[in-house]
Scaffold this motif. Sequence first.
Motif, PDB file in Angstrom:
ATOM      1  N   ALA A 124     -33.644 -20.360  11.523  1.00 20.05           N
ATOM      2  CA  ALA A 124     -34.488 -21.023  10.783  1.00 20.05           C
ATOM      3  C   ALA A 124     -35.919 -19.365  10.389  1.00 20.05           C
ATOM      4  CB  ALA A 124     -34.722 -22.208  10.616  1.00 20.05           C
ATOM      5  N   PHE A 125     -36.356 -19.538   9.057  1.00 17.79           N
ATOM      6  CA  PHE A 125     -36.887 -18.751   8.772  1.00 17.79           C
ATOM      7  C   PHE A 125     -38.356 -20.559   9.168  1.00 17.79           C
ATOM      8  CE2 PHE A 125     -34.241 -16.064   6.534  1.00 17.79           C
ATOM      9  CZ  PHE A 125     -35.876 -15.064   6.727  1.00 17.79           C
ATOM     10  N   ARG A 126     -39.332 -19.774   9.517  1.00 16.38           N
ATOM     11  CA  ARG A 126     -40.651 -20.936   9.108  1.00 16.38           C
ATOM     12  C   ARG A 126     -41.444 -21.069   8.259  1.00 16.38           C
ATOM     13  NH1 ARG A 126     -43.666 -22.824  12.946  1.00 16.38           N
ATOM     14  NH2 ARG A 126     -45.629 -21.676  11.683  1.00 16.38           N
ATOM     15  N   PRO A 127     -42.004 -21.530   7.948  1.00  9.35           N
ATOM     16  CA  PRO A 127     -42.950 -21.127   6.458  1.00  9.35           C
ATOM     17  C   PRO A 127     -43.587 -20.228   6.094  1.00  9.35           C
ATOM     18  CG  PRO A 127     -43.434 -23.479   7.534  1.00  9.35           C
ATOM     19  CD  PRO A 127     -42.854 -22.917   8.426  1.00  9.35           C
ATOM     20  N   GLU A 128     -43.970 -19.882   6.848  1.00 15.03           N
ATOM     21  CA  GLU A 128     -44.201 -18.082   6.393  1.00 15.03           C
ATOM     22  C   GLU A 128     -43.781 -17.509   6.443  1.00 15.03           C
ATOM     23  OE1 GLU A 128     -44.514 -20.190   9.749  1.00 15.03           O
ATOM     24  OE2 GLU A 128     -44.720 -18.067  11.338  1.00 15.03           O
ATOM     25  N   GLY A 129     -42.837 -17.475   6.324  1.00 19.77           N
ATOM     26  CA  GLY A 129     -41.146 -16.403   6.553  1.00 19.77           C
ATOM     27  C   GLY A 129     -40.831 -15.789   7.918  1.00 19.77           C
ATOM     28  N   ARG A 130     -41.157 -15.758   8.967  1.00 15.56           N
ATOM     29  CA  ARG A 130     -40.755 -15.239  10.771  1.00 15.56           C
ATOM     30  C   ARG A 130     -39.546 -16.427  10.751  1.00 15.56           C
ATOM     31  NH1 ARG A 130     -41.335 -16.528  15.432  1.00 15.56           N
ATOM     32  NH2 ARG A 130     -43.608 -17.948  15.299  1.00 15.56           N
ATOM     33  N   LEU A 131     -38.601 -15.559  11.359  1.00 15.78           N
ATOM     34  CA  LEU A 131     -37.384 -15.882  12.166  1.00 15.78           C
ATOM     35  C   LEU A 131     -38.255 -16.669  13.195  1.00 15.78           C
ATOM     36  CD1 LEU A 131     -34.069 -14.433  11.130  1.00 15.78           C
ATOM     37  CD2 LEU A 131     -34.194 -16.797  10.927  1.00 15.78           C
ATOM     38  N   ALA A 132     -37.106 -18.001  13.261  1.00 12.87           N
ATOM     39  CA  ALA A 132     -37.722 -19.114  14.971  1.00 12.87           C
ATOM     40  C   ALA A 132     -36.293 -19.228  14.992  1.00 12.87           C
ATOM     41  CB  ALA A 132     -38.704 -19.843  14.759  1.00 12.87           C
ATOM     42  N   GLU A 133     -36.120 -19.262  16.588  1.00 15.46           N
ATOM     43  CA  GLU A 133     -34.917 -19.510  17.214  1.00 15.46           C
ATOM     44  C   GLU A 133     -35.535 -21.321  17.071  1.00 15.46           C
ATOM     45  OE1 GLU A 133     -34.421 -18.895  21.601  1.00 15.46           O
ATOM     46  OE2 GLU A 133     -35.095 -20.259  22.359  1.00 15.46           O
ATOM     47  N   THR A 134     -34.350 -22.227  17.669  1.00 18.91           N
ATOM     48  CA  THR A 134     -34.281 -22.960  16.589  1.00 18.91           C
ATOM     49  C   THR A 134     -33.248 -24.123  18.010  1.00 18.91           C
ATOM     50  OG1 THR A 134     -33.782 -23.663  14.362  1.00 18.91           O
ATOM     51  CG2 THR A 134     -32.862 -25.718  15.475  1.00 18.91           C
TER      52      THR A 134
END
Length: 178
Positions: A160-170
């Motif tokens: 998922a994208f973090r609020p600032e637009g970086r893809l992150a692991e869930t």
Amino acid sequence: MTVTTAAISIRTLDAAEAEARLAELFDILVEAVALGASVNFLAGFSRDGALAFWRNQLPGIASGERQLFVADDGERLVATALLMFAQQPNQPHRAEVGKMLVRASERRHGLGRRLLEAVEQAAREAGRTLLMLDTETGSAGDRLYRSCGWTDYGRVPGHAFRPEGRLAETTFFYKQLA
Ligand SMILES: CC(C)(COP(=O)(O)OP(=O)(O)OC[C@H]1O[C@@H](n2cnc3c(N)ncnc32)[C@H](O)[C@@H]1OP(=O)(O)O)[C@@H](O)C(=O)NCCC(=O)NCCS
């Protein structure tokens, strides 16, 4: 359902009160996203989007498909959590937890834990013995769930994208309730 300790009570909101307090629910969600919480929204999301999210919960709250838990300090709502009962016929024992949000000024005072305990208790009372949720790997939520006995059952990189637009692991968690 109401659980009161200290000055802040944990309780459920019915659909009518949730609708009346949409502005407070909105404030909690907007603040969390503005401070970088990865909770399905991107930075700068519209006022309409945040209000629509909470408004869309109202029919499910009214029908009993979901319960909205809040922390209430007597003047304003300071935290939220959703308990969503699985509707599939083969999963009458399962529910999902979401929108675990505590106002920044109230964090690290045990509110997240108290909310989660209230959610788990309500799930038990409803006969739901398997709870599931997911959160950004390494986030405050990740730490909260581990500290409350949830089991990490897997991670998806770039989920998922973090609020600032970086893809992150869930990280995905479950908890079996006794
Ligand atoms: C995640 C969140 C709900 C935690 O709420 P909280 O009220 O601060 O949590 P608690 O005070 O009950 O914390 C209970 C335990 O969780 C762990 N924990 C919670 N936040 C933590 C953090 N930022 N860093 C490390 N551990 C943390 C600790 O073990 C803590 O116990 P301790 O304070 O005795 O060390 C809150 O930080 C929040 O709203 N974050 C933004 C929204 C979000 O990311 N929600 C999760 C979406 S799935």
